[in-house]
Design a protein around this motif. Structure first.
Motif, PDB file in Angstrom:
ATOM      1  N   SER A 110       0.860  -1.185   0.000  1.00 52.30           N
ATOM      2  CA  SER A 110       0.000   0.000   0.000  1.00 52.30           C
ATOM      3  C   SER A 110       0.893   1.229   0.000  1.00 52.30           C
ATOM      4  CB  SER A 110      -0.902  -0.005   1.224  1.00 52.30           C
ATOM      5  OG  SER A 110      -1.687   1.170   1.266  1.00 52.30           O
ATOM      6  N   GLY A 111       1.067   1.851  -1.157  1.00 51.03           N
ATOM      7  CA  GLY A 111       1.960   3.003  -1.269  1.00 51.03           C
ATOM      8  C   GLY A 111       3.378   2.597  -0.938  1.00 51.03           C
ATOM      9  N   THR A 112       3.946   3.215   0.098  1.00 49.15           N
ATOM     10  CA  THR A 112       5.320   2.890   0.484  1.00 49.15           C
ATOM     11  C   THR A 112       5.390   1.806   1.562  1.00 49.15           C
ATOM     12  OG1 THR A 112       5.352   4.652   2.136  1.00 49.15           O
ATOM     13  CG2 THR A 112       6.170   5.201  -0.080  1.00 49.15           C
ATOM     14  N   THR A 113       4.242   1.286   1.996  1.00 46.82           N
ATOM     15  CA  THR A 113       4.206   0.219   2.992  1.00 46.82           C
ATOM     16  C   THR A 113       4.243  -1.131   2.283  1.00 46.82           C
ATOM     17  OG1 THR A 113       2.902   1.612   4.472  1.00 46.82           O
ATOM     18  CG2 THR A 113       2.927  -0.754   4.937  1.00 46.82           C
ATOM     19  N   ALA A 114       5.262  -1.916   2.569  1.00 48.20           N
ATOM     20  CA  ALA A 114       5.479  -3.197   1.893  1.00 48.20           C
ATOM     21  C   ALA A 114       4.415  -4.223   2.267  1.00 48.20           C
ATOM     22  CB  ALA A 114       6.857  -3.739   2.253  1.00 48.20           C
ATOM     23  N   ALA A 115       4.147  -5.151   1.348  1.00 47.78           N
ATOM     24  CA  ALA A 115       3.363  -6.346   1.668  1.00 47.78           C
ATOM     25  C   ALA A 115       4.215  -7.174   2.633  1.00 47.78           C
ATOM     26  CB  ALA A 115       3.036  -7.123   0.409  1.00 47.78           C
ATOM     27  N   GLN A 116       3.572  -7.951   3.498  1.00 49.78           N
ATOM     28  CA  GLN A 116       4.313  -8.658   4.537  1.00 49.78           C
ATOM     29  C   GLN A 116       3.766 -10.055   4.769  1.00 49.78           C
ATOM     30  OE1 GLN A 116       3.802  -6.860   8.376  1.00 49.78           O
ATOM     31  NE2 GLN A 116       5.284  -8.188   9.372  1.00 49.78           N
ATOM     32  N   ALA A 117       4.665 -11.037   4.826  1.00 51.20           N
ATOM     33  CA  ALA A 117       4.340 -12.393   5.271  1.00 51.20           C
ATOM     34  C   ALA A 117       5.140 -12.639   6.543  1.00 51.20           C
ATOM     35  CB  ALA A 117       4.703 -13.418   4.204  1.00 51.20           C
ATOM     36  N   ARG A 118       4.617 -13.491   7.426  1.00 50.35           N
ATOM     37  CA  ARG A 118       5.307 -13.702   8.709  1.00 50.35           C
ATOM     38  C   ARG A 118       5.208 -15.149   9.156  1.00 50.35           C
ATOM     39  NH1 ARG A 118       4.273  -9.837  13.724  1.00 50.35           N
ATOM     40  NH2 ARG A 118       6.074  -8.852  12.775  1.00 50.35           N
ATOM     41  N   VAL A 143       7.867  -7.266   0.666  1.00 53.42           N
ATOM     42  CA  VAL A 143       8.036  -6.990  -0.761  1.00 53.42           C
ATOM     43  C   VAL A 143       7.349  -5.662  -1.071  1.00 53.42           C
ATOM     44  CG1 VAL A 143       6.045  -8.412  -1.421  1.00 53.42           C
ATOM     45  CG2 VAL A 143       7.797  -7.881  -3.125  1.00 53.42           C
ATOM     46  N   LYS A 144       8.107  -4.808  -1.798  1.00 56.85           N
ATOM     47  CA  LYS A 144       7.617  -3.479  -2.175  1.00 56.85           C
ATOM     48  C   LYS A 144       8.137  -3.181  -3.566  1.00 56.85           C
ATOM     49  CE  LYS A 144       9.485   0.087  -0.151  1.00 56.85           C
ATOM     50  NZ  LYS A 144       9.836   1.139   0.811  1.00 56.85           N
ATOM     51  N   GLY A 145       7.247  -2.895  -4.514  1.00 58.12           N
ATOM     52  CA  GLY A 145       7.672  -2.675  -5.899  1.00 58.12           C
ATOM     53  C   GLY A 145       8.294  -3.950  -6.432  1.00 58.12           C
ATOM     54  N   THR A 146       9.563  -3.874  -6.817  1.00 53.29           N
ATOM     55  CA  THR A 146      10.276  -5.067  -7.292  1.00 53.29           C
ATOM     56  C   THR A 146      11.378  -5.492  -6.323  1.00 53.29           C
ATOM     57  OG1 THR A 146      11.765  -3.697  -8.597  1.00 53.29           O
ATOM     58  CG2 THR A 146       9.812  -4.549  -9.729  1.00 53.29           C
ATOM     59  N   SER A 147      11.368  -4.947  -5.103  1.00 51.14           N
ATOM     60  CA  SER A 147      12.398  -5.262  -4.104  1.00 51.14           C
ATOM     61  C   SER A 147      11.804  -6.031  -2.941  1.00 51.14           C
ATOM     62  CB  SER A 147      13.029  -3.974  -3.570  1.00 51.14           C
ATOM     63  OG  SER A 147      13.608  -3.239  -4.606  1.00 51.14           O
ATOM     64  N   TYR A 148      12.624  -6.876  -2.317  1.00 54.26           N
ATOM     65  CA  TYR A 148      12.152  -7.632  -1.171  1.00 54.26           C
ATOM     66  C   TYR A 148      13.285  -7.942  -0.229  1.00 54.26           C
ATOM     67  CZ  TYR A 148      13.117 -10.831  -5.000  1.00 54.26           C
ATOM     68  OH  TYR A 148      13.671 -11.440  -6.095  1.00 54.26           O
ATOM     69  N   SER A 149      12.909  -8.269   1.020  1.00 52.34           N
ATOM     70  CA  SER A 149      13.908  -8.554   2.058  1.00 52.34           C
ATOM     71  C   SER A 149      13.254  -9.386   3.147  1.00 52.34           C
ATOM     72  CB  SER A 149      14.449  -7.251   2.652  1.00 52.34           C
ATOM     73  OG  SER A 149      13.426  -6.580   3.369  1.00 52.34           O
TER      74      SER A 149
END
Length: 180
Positions: free
Chosen positions: A138-146, A169-175
């Motif tokens: 959502s905007g600059t807030t990344a999707a999140q799995a936990r 994951v946000k845009g095409t980047s993830y961590s």
């Protein structure tokens, strides 16, 4: 080993510990980061070259392993069966995610499954689970799995706490990061 017997975390498993030396190398298409700590413990983290990470101070402890498949469909990249793992000396745990990215669009996480605690020296483990607190960026807030689980020990006057391993994951980047 004395620290482990006393129920203490090795510095390689302590997110606040700073390494005394660090280095990286490319092995089989992955960047491998090796950190050595004052107590002699070592942490390794790796990330495939094709991945673009979100800046993440916890990189030394977490890895996003090569996915089962990466497919491109109508400019979306669809990643399936990607293993997110923390692999320290005293603890090792992982889960799998499926997600989608597209430049200029909100990323999505579609699946978080198979949470597993592989190693927890000196600790009891319960309530192991995986889920998706935020499925779409959502905007600059990344999707999140936990992935989360409760660990407890009898060594230090019977305490317990919840440990989380998060994938973002946000845009095409993830961590990934952990609160161990």
């Amino acid at each position: 080993m004395a620290k482990v017997r006393r129920g203490e975390l090795l510095l390689a498993d302590d997110p606040s510990a700073e390494p005394v030396s660090s280095g990286s190398d490319f092995v089989d298409g992955e960047q491998v980061i090796r950190n050595v700590y004052a107590d002699g413990s070592v942490s390794l983290a790796s990330m495939p070259e094709e991945f673009t990470p979100v800046p993440n101070p916890m990189l030394r402890d977490t890895t996003i392993n090569t996915c089962g498949s990466i497919k491109t469909s109508a400019s979306w990249k669809v990643y399936t069966n990607c293993r997110v793992v923390y692999d320290g000396i005293s603890f090792s745990y992982s889960f799998y995610v499926d997600f989608e990215t597209r430049s200029g669009y909100n990323a999505k996480i579609t699946k978080a499954i198979n949470p597993t605690v592989h190693r927890a020296i000196g600790n009891g483990i319960s309530d192991v689970r995986a889920g998706i607190p935020r499925s779409t960026q959502s905007g600059t807030t990344a999707a999140q799995a936990r992935m989360s689980f409760t660990m407890s020990t009898a060594y230090v006057s019977a305490w317990s706490r919840t440990v989380n391993l998060d994938f973002f994951v946000k845009g095409t980047s993830y961590s990934a990061s952990t609160n161990l």
